[in-house]
Scaffold this active site. Structure first.
Site, PDB file in Angstrom:
ATOM      1  CD  GLN A  44      -2.895  -1.136   2.240  1.00  0.00           C
ATOM      2  OE1 GLN A  44      -2.963  -2.018   3.166  1.00  0.00           O
ATOM      3  NE2 GLN A  44      -4.009  -0.420   1.987  1.00  0.00           N
ATOM      4  CG  HIS A 146      -0.765  -6.218   5.213  1.00  0.00           C
ATOM      5  ND1 HIS A 146      -0.946  -5.226   6.483  1.00  0.00           N
ATOM      6  CD2 HIS A 146      -1.892  -5.594   4.511  1.00  0.00           C
ATOM      7  CE1 HIS A 146      -2.329  -4.830   6.266  1.00  0.00           C
ATOM      8  NE2 HIS A 146      -2.729  -4.747   5.311  1.00  0.00           N
ATOM      9  CG  ASN A 191      -3.489  -7.485   7.919  1.00  0.00           C
ATOM     10  OD1 ASN A 191      -3.520  -6.962   9.031  1.00  0.00           O
ATOM     11  ND2 ASN A 191      -3.886  -7.100   6.999  1.00  0.00           N
ATOM     12  CD  GLU A 406      -4.906  -2.946   9.489  1.00  0.00           C
ATOM     13  OE1 GLU A 406      -6.058  -2.714   8.888  1.00  0.00           O
ATOM     14  OE2 GLU A 406      -4.162  -3.553   8.859  1.00  0.00           O
ATOM     15  CD  GLU A 465      -8.363   0.715   1.956  1.00  0.00           C
ATOM     16  OE1 GLU A 465      -7.209   1.130   2.407  1.00  0.00           O
ATOM     17  OE2 GLU A 465      -9.135  -0.229   2.038  1.00  0.00           O
ATOM     18  CD1 TRP A 466      -6.483  -3.005   0.975  1.00  0.00           C
ATOM     19  CD2 TRP A 466      -4.880  -3.863  -0.229  1.00  0.00           C
ATOM     20  NE1 TRP A 466      -5.191  -3.338   1.701  1.00  0.00           N
ATOM     21  CE2 TRP A 466      -4.305  -3.836   0.832  1.00  0.00           C
ATOM     22  CE3 TRP A 466      -4.211  -4.493  -1.462  1.00  0.00           C
ATOM     23  CZ2 TRP A 466      -3.124  -4.234   1.173  1.00  0.00           C
ATOM     24  CZ3 TRP A 466      -2.796  -5.146  -1.047  1.00  0.00           C
ATOM     25  CH2 TRP A 466      -2.297  -4.976   0.280  1.00  0.00           C
TER      26      TRP A 466
HETATM   27  C1  BGC Z   1      -6.485  -4.032   6.141  1.00  0.00           C
HETATM   28  C2  BGC Z   1      -5.816  -2.655   5.415  1.00  0.00           C
HETATM   29  C3  BGC Z   1      -6.659  -1.715   4.811  1.00  0.00           C
HETATM   30  C4  BGC Z   1      -7.762  -1.482   5.769  1.00  0.00           C
HETATM   31  C5  BGC Z   1      -8.901  -0.448   5.164  1.00  0.00           C
HETATM   32  C6  BGC Z   1      -7.534  -3.516   6.684  1.00  0.00           C
HETATM   33  O1  BGC Z   1      -8.502  -5.069   7.010  1.00  0.00           O
HETATM   34  O2  BGC Z   1      -5.508  -4.765   6.768  1.00  0.00           O
HETATM   35  O3  BGC Z   1      -4.716  -3.024   4.437  1.00  0.00           O
HETATM   36  O4  BGC Z   1      -6.127  -0.766   4.264  1.00  0.00           O
HETATM   37  O5  BGC Z   1      -8.571  -2.601   6.430  1.00  0.00           O
HETATM   38  O6  BGC Z   1      -9.856  -1.022   4.353  1.00  0.00           O
END
Ligand code: BGC
Length: 520
Positions: A44, A146, A191, A406, A465-466
């Protein structure tokens, strides 16, 4: 650069919000040695996708498939952290965090997995990063994986679908323990594997993009079987890495090892036994899917009842391997949703709910949302959900140590916003309110006895963001993706104030100071 007026306005809003936030929550309520940090992940933020002999990862390829990423973007450059990590460590130093959670790009360290050489450039990059962090008194909290894996492993044997990956992951882990272990106290194997598996093998929305009808149509995959096979290999890969750490490194390095789970809360849609049991099934199909085998040696009863023989079996040898367990659980928590029964009740698209324990999840009830909206679909602000999630894990796993690895608030914003929008993005009052409310909820859980040792904000700076590309921004720092300029948002200033205000108070913390974390 900001104009004067903008800066003054931001400063005033900042002061006001910080004062309001400070009234609500205090750093000194937490133990003095509590970790406060920010989280990121390699794909990311790093960019440099082909630099220093790195090979392609499965995300490098996946992002090239038309339609997979909403804005057609990828992580080729991302935040260019590969070249700017010194500056980024400075950003953290400014915030005053005492820890930083980041992940290692497997394809940077082992471009060809087990099939090639260790890439010394990759080792050097992460060694430099770790040294730069330690120089500033910031403890590295390292995630081995991750999401991104070397594409070579997908090509050679189908990645997580093949048991061979257990050895590959063990080898990768050992290379990292050997290279960085002396300087790293906290290791996480993976992760949010529950998310990777559901998104990558059930819905086809994350790499490697596999799925099948009636879930979703993909060129290849089987949404009814592959998620469980891949998850099985993930669980045993975790056990392989922990086994190596326990036998060869833990005593020598004195560190701890755990796994991180996506852990959002599920609230019964109605207060009926059917919806209550739907909510508990929905939860079991997330965190316990992985943690029950790791901690108790087998899949959760809620899953066994629904999936029966579709769940792979742990052999005696596997169960032996699973004895290594873990030292802590990392909790990634963003939101809560309602769960409605679809096992005994008829629901739309029922067949696709099997992978969710026949629970239909929604954020809406009787025309009202479960919490305030954020900039991300289905992510609502429900602070009490964090306390409930922590207490659920505490109860199910006998008060094991946890870290909130997170917690974050996503804003809706394009990769190249207008000045007007940029101003709004910088003035992220809602994010400040989000974190103060979630920190209060965390404190409640700790007061009720939960052994939580740290809190990491997702994320240090806006990043890739994926599947949402650069259209969602979770950062404490705003990133201009054309110039790579980082600008602190209101929330960065709030976090700094929050952490600073406690610098002296910290030493006389009234928090519930716990004995030191012990390896299991
Ligand atoms: C992930 C992150 C992602 C975040 C927000 C998390 O579950 O580990 O990589 O950016 O969600 O979508």
């Amino acid at each position: 650069m900001k104009g004067n007026e903008e800066a003054i306005a931001l400063f005033l809003v900042c002061l006001f919000s910080i004062a309001a936030a400070a009234a609500a929550i205090d750093r000194n309520k937490f133990p003095a040695d509590f970790l406060f940090g920010t989280s990121t992940s390699a794909y990311q933020i790093e960019g440099g996708y082909l630099e220093g002999n790195k090979s392609l990862s499965n995300w490098d390829l996946f992002t090239r498939i038309p339609g997979k990423i909403v804005d057609g973007s990828n992580g080729d450059v991302a935040d260019d952290h590969y070249h700017r990590y010194i500056e980024d460590v400075e950003l953290m130093h400014y915030l005053g965090v005492n820890s930083y959670r980041f992940s290692i790009s497997w394809s940077r360290i082992l471009p060809r997995g087990r099939f090639g050489q260790i890439n010394q450039n990759g080792i050097k990059f992460y060694s430099n990063l770790i040294d730069a962090l330690l120089d500033k008194g910031i403890k590295p909290f390292v995630t081995l994986n991750h999401y991104d894996i070397p594409q070579e492993l997908e090509d050679q044997y189908g990645g997580w679908l093949n048991p061979q990956i257990q050895n590959d992951f063990g080898y990768f882990a050992e290379v990292c323990f050997e290279a960085f272990g002396e300087k790293v106290t906290y290791w996480s194997t993976l992760n949010a594997p529950n998310l990777v598996i559901k998104m990558g093998y059930m819905k086809g929305e994350y790499a490697p993009g596999r799925c099948s009808l009636p879930y979703v149509s993909c060129p290849s995959g089987n949404s009814r079987t592959e998620p469980y096979l891949a998850a099985h290999n993930v669980i045993l890969s975790h056990a392989t890495a922990v086994d190596i750490y326990r036998k060869k490194y833990q005593r020598k390095h004195g560190g701890f090892i755990g796994i991180i789970m996506a852990a959002n809360w599920r609230e019964p849609f109605t207060d009926t036994p059917m919806d209550r049991s739907a909510a508990s099934r929905a939860l079991a199909f997330e965190v316990p899917w992985f943690l029950d085998p790791i901690i108790y040696g087998d899949y959760p009863p809620e899953m066994l009842q629904i999936l029966g023989s579709r769940l792979p079996i742990f052999s005696i040898e596997d169960k032996q391997k699973l004895q290594t367990k873990l030292d802590f659980i990392g909790v990634n928590h963003y939101t809560s949703l309602y769960a409605e029964d679809c096992l005994f009740s008829q629901c739309d698209s029922q067949s696709t709910l099997e992978g969710y324990g026949f629970a239909y999840t929604t954020g809406e009830k009787d025309g009202r949302f479960i919490g305030d909206n954020t900039g991300v679909n289905n992510f609502y602000v429900v602070p009490s959900g964090l306390e409930k999630m922590i207490l659920y894990i505490m109860k199910r796993y006998n008060n094991i140590t946890m870290f909130i690895t997170e917690n974050g608030f996503g804003q809706d914003g394009s990769s190249n916003p207008s000045n007007e929008i940029r101003k709004e993005l910088l003035n992220d009052r809602k994010r400040v309110e989000f974190h103060t409310a979630y920190l209060s909820s965390l404190l409640e859980a700790m007061r009720k006895g939960a052994d939580v040792r740290g809190y990491f904000i997702w994320t240090l700076m806006d990043n890739f963001e994926w599947s949402n590309g650069y259209s969602k921004r979770f950062g404490l720092y705003h990133v201009n993706f054309s110039s790579q300029e980082r600008t602190p948002k209101l929330s960065a200033k709030w976090y700094k104030e929050f952490l600073q205000s406690s610098a002296e108070l910290c030493t006389k913390a009234d928090g519930d100071v716990k004995p030191k974390l012990v390896a299991q």
